[in-house]
Enzyme design. Structure first.
Site, mmCIF file in Angstrom:
data_model
loop_
_atom_site.group_PDB
_atom_site.id
_atom_site.type_symbol
_atom_site.label_atom_id
_atom_site.label_comp_id
_atom_site.label_asym_id
_atom_site.label_seq_id
_atom_site.Cartn_x
_atom_site.Cartn_y
_atom_site.Cartn_z
ATOM 1 N N ASP A 64 40.193 38.074 48.852
ATOM 2 C CA ASP A 64 41.525 38.259 49.410
ATOM 3 C C ASP A 64 42.264 39.165 48.428
ATOM 4 O OD1 ASP A 64 44.209 38.133 50.100
ATOM 5 O OD2 ASP A 64 44.069 36.070 50.826
ATOM 6 N N ARG A 71 56.502 25.439 49.301
ATOM 7 C CA ARG A 71 55.051 25.515 49.142
ATOM 8 C C ARG A 71 54.601 24.172 48.576
ATOM 9 N NH1 ARG A 71 53.022 30.248 51.767
ATOM 10 N NH2 ARG A 71 53.607 28.676 53.239
HETATM 11 N N1 F0G Z 1 46.388 36.031 51.961
HETATM 12 C C1 F0G Z 1 47.382 35.806 51.094
HETATM 13 C C2 F0G Z 1 47.061 35.480 49.671
HETATM 14 C C3 F0G Z 1 48.708 35.855 51.525
HETATM 15 O O1 F0G Z 1 49.679 35.633 50.648
HETATM 16 C C4 F0G Z 1 48.983 36.148 52.889
HETATM 17 C C5 F0G Z 1 50.351 36.175 53.377
HETATM 18 C C6 F0G Z 1 47.907 36.369 53.760
HETATM 19 C C7 F0G Z 1 46.628 36.311 53.249
HETATM 20 C C8 F0G Z 1 48.117 36.652 55.226
HETATM 21 O O2 F0G Z 1 48.600 37.931 55.411
HETATM 22 O O3 F0G Z 1 50.909 37.604 56.329
HETATM 23 O O4 F0G Z 1 49.789 39.821 56.403
HETATM 24 O O5 F0G Z 1 49.023 37.997 57.867
HETATM 25 N N2 F0G Z 1 51.307 35.713 52.729
HETATM 26 C C9 F0G Z 1 52.697 35.783 53.056
HETATM 27 C C10 F0G Z 1 53.486 35.072 51.983
HETATM 28 C C11 F0G Z 1 53.066 35.382 54.438
HETATM 29 O O6 F0G Z 1 54.696 34.935 52.174
HETATM 30 O O7 F0G Z 1 52.925 34.680 50.967
HETATM 31 P P1 F0G Z 1 49.635 38.350 56.559
#
Ligand code: F0G
Length: 469
Positions: free
Chosen positions: A226, A393
């Site tokens: 990721d 969170r």
């Molecule tokens: N992986 C991580 C580590 C993330 O932080 C997020 C999204 C995603 C995947 C998913 O991506 O939102 O573009 O579909 N995080 C946002 C946050 C929503 O506020 O931490 P996405």
């Protein structure tokens, strides 16, 4: 070493500053206390349900909230809005191949679109997916594809006070134990995130990635990354890991990605755009599977849900976001806020991570039990105090165990103060810190919340609460 790194050491008191100046501004203001009370009640004390116009300083997320540069905006004017084979797609493909080093690129509308594709492509029903702490959407896509997520992060990550410098590391012994228990053939990949959002933006070391890859190769297990906040992870490697001080963020990123078989990306973070995502893999067969699915769920494989102009801004953002001076100033701004809070003994996750300050709500409100949602309470109280918006969170985000239906009670019960990239100044950070201090001073008389509405999936987005008094 570039000047900005050595200046502080040479002159002791010299500050760093952002590597940009402001060309356009967006007015913001704080509404009255009375209006905030009304807005909070209407939103069911869930900061996701507030109207952004009722928010003063918005630290809900660093996702899609970055300020784009003049160059990115210029790129927006060069959108090739052809349905197929847009010029901007090839620029994007080239940028990802250059900076991340993967072979096959599939654009998606945002990160979870890419999570969906990779999960459906390589997880079969009954599989196990070890990962360095869950992320909400990532785990849900793994579960929807029939997999079971297994947390294999080092124990230190679950302790908000542990000073470990790479709290995002995988405990490789935990992966080995899982292999013994369920068999390597039932583990399609390790889900590796750098940095680890839910642990407080904590990094993974290069050594850990290298060792993980060597072990997984010996077992025929893939490693998928990721990459959402990998630029920030690379900064911590440069700062903390032996042998990397003189390497650029870009060089560190390429080496790190070389220990993985592919990555999914929420481009709304490190890549400095307001919308977009991508999947990148080295295996041609996995790429083919993902490409056949992208046309069902996202769009043709040369746009994946993005407009041509968005792909152009993204291609430019990839190259801008990886610059050393940019990443350093971004992480240092987060640290600046962290230091203000630590000076007042406000309990936060340490070491301070890359994209946010995470306040430890268990220590902030020791009298509020976890099923009265202490971090949700903190987010609500901060909004009431100053109109600053943050995010829960903790137990709300963790959701329920699909088997027992009980709340999952995570060790970390945190409220996230997420800093958008290139948006707020140091003065905004001062205002945020002072408001949190005011909420802290009233902590003993603060009561928790009760949940009055709960949606089935990703409940933190839409759940509603009421005050408990
Ligand atoms: N992986 C991580 C580590 C993330 O932080 C997020 C999204 C995603 C995947 C998913 O991506 O939102 O573009 O579909 N995080 C946002 C946050 C929503 O506020 O931490 P996405």
């Amino acid at each position: 070493m570039s000047d900005f790194k050595t200046m502080g050491q040479q002159f002791g008191r010299r500050s760093w500053a952002e590597p940009w100046k402001i060309k356009m501004v967006e007015p913001i203001h704080m509404i009255t206390r009375e209006a905030r009370e009304k807005a909070a009640a209407e939103a069911g004390y869930n900061t996701f349900l507030l109207r952004s116009e009722d928010v003063y300083i918005d630290l809900l997320t660093d996702s899609g909230t970055s300020a784009m540069s003049d160059r990115q905006w210029a790129g927006m004017m060069m959108g090739d809005e052809a349905y197929a084979g847009s010029r901007n797609f090839y620029n994007l493909e080239n940028a990802i191949q250059t900076y991340y080093g993967y072979k096959h690129i599939i654009p998606t509308h945002q990160g979870r679109g890419a999570e969906h594709l990779i999960s459906q492509a390589i997880i079969k029903k009954g599989d196990y997916i070890p990962g360095n702490m869950y992320f909400t959407t990532t785990r849900l896509h793994q579960e929807l594809a029939g997999g079971t997520f297994v947390d294999v992060i080092i124990d230190e990550a679950h302790d908000p006070t542990d000073p470990h410098l790479f709290k995002g590391n995988v405990d490789i012994d935990k992966v080995k134990d899982l292999v013994k228990k369920v068999g390597a053939e039932n583990i399609p990949y390790v889900s590796l995130a750098g940095t680890v959002n839910m642990a407080g933006g904590q990094p993974v070391s290069m050594q850990n990635a290298r060792e993980l890859k060597a072990y997984c190769d010996s077992q025929g297990i893939a490693v998928y990354l990721d990459a959402t906040r990998m630029y920030e992870n690379a900064f911590f490697i440069q700062e903390r890991e032996e042998g990397y001080a003189d390497k650029s963020i870009a060089e560190i990123l390429l080496e790190f990605c070389s220990y993985t078989d592919g990555a999914w990306m929420s481009a709304k973070k490190d890549n400095l755009v307001n919308i977009g995502g991508w999947l990148a893999v080295n295996d041609a067969k996995v790429a083919e599977q993902a490409r056949t699915m992208v046309v069902v769920y996202e769009g043709l494989h040369t746009y994946g849900g993005m407009a041509g102009r968005d792909m152009e801004a993204l291609a430019i953002g990839i190259a801008e976001g990886v610059q050393d001076d940019h990443v350093a100033s971004r992480v240092r701004q987060v640290r600046y806020l962290g230091k203000l809070l630590l000076d007042w003994n406000i309990p936060i996750v340490q070491p301070v991570g890359g994209h946010a300050i995470f306040v430890d709500a268990k220590r902030f409100y020791p009298h509020i039990p976890q099923d009265q949602f202490p971090s949700q309470t903190l987010a609500a109280q901060l909004y009431l105090d100053s109109g600053v918006r943050t995010m829960e969170r903790g137990v709300v985000s963790a959701g329920r165990n699909p088997e027992t239906g009980e709340h999952r009670y995570p060790a970390l019960e945190l409220t996230r103060f997420t800093i958008p990239r290139r948006v707020y100044t140091q003065a905004h950070m001062d205002v945020v810190a002072e408001s949190l201090k005011a909420v802290y001073d009233q902590r003993e008389s603060t009561k928790g919340l009760k949940m009055v509405y709960e949606p089935e999936y990703l409940r933190f987005f839409q759940a509603r609460f009421a005050l408990l008094d």
